[in-house]
Scaffold this active site. Structure first.
Site, mmCIF file in Angstrom:
data_model
loop_
_atom_site.group_PDB
_atom_site.id
_atom_site.type_symbol
_atom_site.label_atom_id
_atom_site.label_comp_id
_atom_site.label_asym_id
_atom_site.label_seq_id
_atom_site.Cartn_x
_atom_site.Cartn_y
_atom_site.Cartn_z
ATOM 1 N N GLY A 139 0.585 -1.116 -0.051
ATOM 2 C CA GLY A 139 -0.128 0.054 0.050
ATOM 3 C C GLY A 139 0.791 1.273 0.021
ATOM 4 C CB CYS A 164 12.093 -4.308 -6.968
ATOM 5 S SG CYS A 164 11.139 -5.960 -6.742
#
Length: 601
Positions: A358, A479
């Site tokens: 989040g 990532c």
């Protein structure tokens, strides 16, 4: 009433009564002769030294230089020329006036253009005034200027000579290293016989990197480059606990800089937080945290909400009253970048396809200022609960949370103005946080991640609408630093959807690859951004921004049909083509059968 003042009479200006009566100073003859002798001797020494320096040749073949002799020569020149610097300073302030010229009062004092007396800082008090010494002083100043020029030229030549000799010495040392200390590459038997040693492995890594830097000049005769790379990968696996597959991938990506990347992964990244501008300002947040004893500083000029925590002083940064009140969010610096590239606007409909935990979702809601509609989706229900908790804590009120497979979202809801896809990946950019990636990832994991990423990216493009007035943008980020999960996935989407790559708007970062080994990508791939821990001091990240210019789905290229993933829309096209081929086949058979019937008749 008193006398009247006569304004016609002007008071006389000039020297006072006592000054007029004082005779000019008289210097004894002995001192004058002694002074002349000293000046003459100094002038002769300077002239001789200047002539000697000008006539002295410089031999470029000399391999050594005596620094003490240089210093002694310069010191001798400076000692013999005590007043040269003072004379230069006088010349700078004199303007167009001559030094030691005879003033209007006839006493030989130095004056400037306005006729005022000048102050002198010379050590000798006898240099001020004497008409008989003007000729000697003029010649002395001329010799001083010559000597100054000669000293400057000499110092420049000596500096150039010293630099040249140092360069020659460095080249000679390198040649000596190549000739006498050429690296010996151990054989397989020697490696089996010798036990693994950290010191020896580190030294061998340095030697191999030095050889690879100039392989033709430094390699051992009869040895190939593959042998050096194979031994280097083994040593790196032993030193940093990586598997051979990942070390080989990283070496292909970074080359001889792979050690810097591996070393950066051994260190933790700076702790960063993001200010929630819906509840506070960054300045107020920093002030309150500093009062609690937390040392921090701005993350950089590229972010207006980021802060770097330098010292917490054993204060739990994730349990302060400010954190619980939702004034800030613990978030890595690299996680700011995809949201900044997305650039969400107010009153838009935005989809965060892989939202957990989040951080990016709350940043998007913060930039939207709780307007519009934000859909946060994550396939894992447990992780979706973390999204709900952070949304409530940060005060986001325009968000809807769902837990659906992202590949199925286009069939449920479409028409988003912007879509953010932070796709699941192998995690090669966050090894400092997850050290298990070093030995747990292999080729199958990378291939599986790439397959899922292709499907998710196509679904994200289908969820976005090209008819949006303000949007139509998709941001793809991972990532990971591997090309198979970044440029290859974007290239796959460029061939199968009507999208193009646009600038991300990020102020820093390395450009994406347009070609890498056997891969060749679209030229616009350089608009994507790459981030590395050893260069940017943040987690490894890849960010690419796409613009959708048509809602139609083009036909996939024929050469890529076997590579299409399961669940894509291209599968339907393949089935249709197969059906048409099957329908045409019986027609041909019927024609042949008719020909046979005609021949039989």
């Amino acid at each position: 009433m008193g006398r009247k003042i006569n304004y016609d009479e002007k008071p006389k200006k000039g020297l006072g009564r006592k000054a007029k009566k004082q005779p000019p100073p008289e210097i004894p003859k002995k001192l004058q002769e002694q002074r002349r002798g000293v000046k003459k001797r100094r002038a002769d020494d300077r002239k001789a030294k200047a002539k000697k320096i000008k006539l002295k040749p410089i031999n470029d073949s000399e391999s050594e230089i005596d620094e003490n002799s240089i210093a002694s020569e310069l010191n001798m020149g400076l000692d013999s020329d005590d007043n040269s610097i003072e004379d230069k300073a006088d010349d700078l302030f004199e303007g167009n006036s001559l030094s030691e010229s005879e003033g209007p009062d006839g006493n030989g004092a130095d004056r400037n253009e306005n006729g005022k007396h000048k102050s002198s800082d010379s050590d000798d008090d006898d240099d001020d005034d004497d008409e008989n010494e003007q000729d000697d002083d003029a010649s002395d100043n001329d010799s001083d200027d010559l000597n100054d020029l000669s000293l400057e030229e000499a110092s420049k030549r000596l500096v150039k000579k010293k630099a040249k000799i140092e360069r020659q010495a460095e080249e000679e040392m390198q040649t000596n290293i190549l000739d006498s200390e050429r690296m010996h590459l151990p054989t397989a038997k020697e490696l089996r016989r010798d036990q693994p040693d950290l010191i020896a492995s580190r030294q061998r890594v340095k030697d191999i990197l030095l050889v690879l830097g100039n392989f033709k000049a430094r390699c051992e005769p009869g040895r190939k480059r593959k042998e050096y790379i194979r031994l280097l990968s083994k040593d790196l696996c032993f030193l940093y606990d990586y598997n051979e597959f990942l070390v080989q991938k990283l070496f292909d990506l970074f080359g001889t800089n792979v050690v810097e990347f591996l070393e950066a992964n051994e260190q933790s990244r700076p702790l960063t937080i993001r200010t929630n501008t819906l509840k506070t300002r960054r300045r107020d947040l920093a002030k309150s945290l500093i009062e609690r004893g937390i040392n921090l500083e701005p993350i950089g000029a590229w972010s207006k909400v980021g802060l770097v925590i330098t010292d917490t002083q054993s204060i739990p940064i994730g349990a302060t009253p400010e954190y619980l009140a939702g004034h800030y969010m613990l978030q890595g610096a690299s996680s700011f970048l995809p949201v900044m590239a997305l650039a969400p606007q107010e009153s838009e409909q935005i989809l965060d396809m892989c939202a957990a935990p989040g951080g990016k979702t709350t940043y998007i809601g913060q930039l939207m200022k709780n307007t519009g509609c934000l859909v946060a989706n994550d396939v894992n229900r447990d992780r979706a609960r973390a999204v709900i908790g952070n949304i409530h804590r940060m005060g986001i009120t325009n968000c809807v949370v769902s837990s659906v497979d992202g590949r199925k979202l286009p069939g449920m809801i479409k028409g988003f103005d912007r879509v953010l896809l932070d796709a699941p990946c192998s995690g090669t950019g966050v090894i400092s946080k997850h050290s298990e990636v070093k030995s747990s990832k292999d080729g199958k994991d990378v291939q599986r991640c790439g397959h899922i990423q292709r499907e998710l990216l196509l679904a994200a493009i289908d969820s976005c609408t090209a008819s949006s007035v303000t949007g139509g943008y998709i941001v793809y980020s991972t990532c990971s630093v591997l090309v198979e999960e970044n440029e290859c996935v974007v290239q796959y989407a460029l061939k199968r959807r009507n999208v193009k790559i646009v600038p991300t708007g990020l102020p820093f970062g390395n450009e994406g690859f347009t070609h890498f080994r056997e891969y060749h990508f679209h030229p616009s791939m350089k608009l994507a951004m790459r981030y590395y821990p050893h260069l940017h001091n943040m987690d490894g990240f890849f960010v690419c921004k796409l613009k959708k210019f048509s809602n139609t789905i083009p036909k996939p290229p024929k050469e890529d049909l076997p590579e299409t993933a399961e669940g894509d829309n291209e599968g339907e096209g393949e089935e249709e083509e197969m059906d048409t081929e099957n329908k045409e086949a019986p027609k041909k058979k019927k024609k042949k059968s008719n020909k046979g019937m005609k021949k039989s008749t």
